[in-house]
Design a protein around this motif. Structure first.
Motif, PDB file in Angstrom:
ATOM      1  N   LEU A 183       0.834  -1.199   0.000  1.00 37.38           N
ATOM      2  CA  LEU A 183       0.000   0.000   0.000  1.00 37.38           C
ATOM      3  C   LEU A 183       0.873   1.255   0.000  1.00 37.38           C
ATOM      4  CD1 LEU A 183      -2.758   1.362   0.098  1.00 37.38           C
ATOM      5  CD2 LEU A 183      -2.688   1.147   2.595  1.00 37.38           C
ATOM      6  N   ALA A 184       1.914   1.268   0.808  1.00 45.16           N
ATOM      7  CA  ALA A 184       2.811   2.426   0.855  1.00 45.16           C
ATOM      8  C   ALA A 184       3.408   2.703  -0.519  1.00 45.16           C
ATOM      9  CB  ALA A 184       3.913   2.193   1.889  1.00 45.16           C
ATOM     10  N   ARG A 215       2.139   1.849  -3.473  1.00 48.35           N
ATOM     11  CA  ARG A 215       1.089   2.317  -4.388  1.00 48.35           C
ATOM     12  C   ARG A 215       0.713   3.772  -4.128  1.00 48.35           C
ATOM     13  NH1 ARG A 215      -3.473  -2.331  -5.375  1.00 48.35           N
ATOM     14  NH2 ARG A 215      -2.054  -3.992  -6.010  1.00 48.35           N
ATOM     15  N   VAL A 216       0.744   4.170  -2.843  1.00 46.44           N
ATOM     16  CA  VAL A 216       0.343   5.524  -2.464  1.00 46.44           C
ATOM     17  C   VAL A 216       1.497   6.515  -2.638  1.00 46.44           C
ATOM     18  CG1 VAL A 216      -0.446   6.927  -0.501  1.00 46.44           C
ATOM     19  CG2 VAL A 216      -1.465   4.697  -0.921  1.00 46.44           C
ATOM     20  N   LEU A 259       3.081   5.481   6.729  1.00 49.10           N
ATOM     21  CA  LEU A 259       1.802   4.777   6.657  1.00 49.10           C
ATOM     22  C   LEU A 259       1.480   4.134   8.001  1.00 49.10           C
ATOM     23  CD1 LEU A 259      -0.663   3.913   5.075  1.00 49.10           C
ATOM     24  CD2 LEU A 259       0.649   1.968   4.212  1.00 49.10           C
ATOM     25  N   THR A 278      -3.155  12.536   0.033  1.00 49.12           N
ATOM     26  CA  THR A 278      -2.788  11.218   0.563  1.00 49.12           C
ATOM     27  C   THR A 278      -4.035  10.376   0.792  1.00 49.12           C
ATOM     28  OG1 THR A 278      -0.827  12.159   1.618  1.00 49.12           O
ATOM     29  CG2 THR A 278      -1.591  10.008   2.426  1.00 49.12           C
ATOM     30  N   ALA A 335      -5.245   9.159  -2.499  1.00 46.44           N
ATOM     31  CA  ALA A 335      -4.393   8.077  -3.008  1.00 46.44           C
ATOM     32  C   ALA A 335      -4.668   6.774  -2.262  1.00 46.44           C
ATOM     33  CB  ALA A 335      -2.923   8.465  -2.885  1.00 46.44           C
ATOM     34  N   LEU A 336      -4.906   6.848  -0.968  1.00 46.09           N
ATOM     35  CA  LEU A 336      -5.258   5.653  -0.193  1.00 46.09           C
ATOM     36  C   LEU A 336      -6.576   5.066  -0.700  1.00 46.09           C
ATOM     37  CD1 LEU A 336      -4.348   6.911   3.386  1.00 46.09           C
ATOM     38  CD2 LEU A 336      -3.302   4.946   2.233  1.00 46.09           C
ATOM     39  N   CYS A 337      -7.558   5.933  -0.927  1.00 45.56           N
ATOM     40  CA  CYS A 337      -8.860   5.465  -1.412  1.00 45.56           C
ATOM     41  C   CYS A 337      -8.741   4.840  -2.798  1.00 45.56           C
ATOM     42  CB  CYS A 337      -9.858   6.618  -1.437  1.00 45.56           C
ATOM     43  SG  CYS A 337     -10.361   7.153   0.214  1.00 45.56           S
ATOM     44  N   GLU A 338      -7.917   5.437  -3.654  1.00 44.57           N
ATOM     45  CA  GLU A 338      -7.726   4.888  -4.990  1.00 44.57           C
ATOM     46  C   GLU A 338      -7.065   3.513  -4.917  1.00 44.57           C
ATOM     47  OE1 GLU A 338      -5.607   5.960  -9.258  1.00 44.57           O
ATOM     48  OE2 GLU A 338      -5.667   7.471  -7.680  1.00 44.57           O
ATOM     49  N   ALA A 339      -6.018   3.391  -4.102  1.00 42.48           N
ATOM     50  CA  ALA A 339      -5.286   2.123  -3.994  1.00 42.48           C
ATOM     51  C   ALA A 339      -6.130   1.026  -3.355  1.00 42.48           C
ATOM     52  CB  ALA A 339      -4.005   2.337  -3.190  1.00 42.48           C
TER      53      ALA A 339
END
Length: 93
Positions: free
Chosen positions: A21-22, A24-25, A32, A47, A50-54
């Protein structure tokens, strides 16, 4: 703290590691972890987006408000204790 971070829940649902996740974001795993463990004081909207997208989720899937326990005896920042768990602006019920 009344804001609870549920990133670990979404990571488990997506079967994704913190490191993945880190990456990807675009943040460090350490940063994170600070966010995931609820130690962050703020999060940038970029941020959060980006978290929601990933994670393919909504901000509300990652953050939620939880009332503080009024029985813990803690006073509000103005020195007044909550009345029935509710303190209004200015500390007055």
């Amino acid at each position: 703290m009344p804001i609870v971070v549920d990133i670990d829940v979404m990571l488990a649902r997506r079967k994704m590691s913190v490191g993945e996740l880190a990456e990807r974001v675009g943040i460090t795993p350490a940063n994170l972890a600070v966010l995931k463990n609820g130690r962050a004081k703020a999060v940038r909207f970029a941020t959060l987006a980006a978290l929601c997208e990933a994670l393919h989720c909504q901000p509300g899937d990652l953050l939620r408000w939880e009332a503080e326990d009024p029985l813990d005896g803690a006073a509000d920042g103005d020195g007044t204790a909550p009345v029935d768990g509710v303190t209004h602006a200015g500390g007055r019920p």
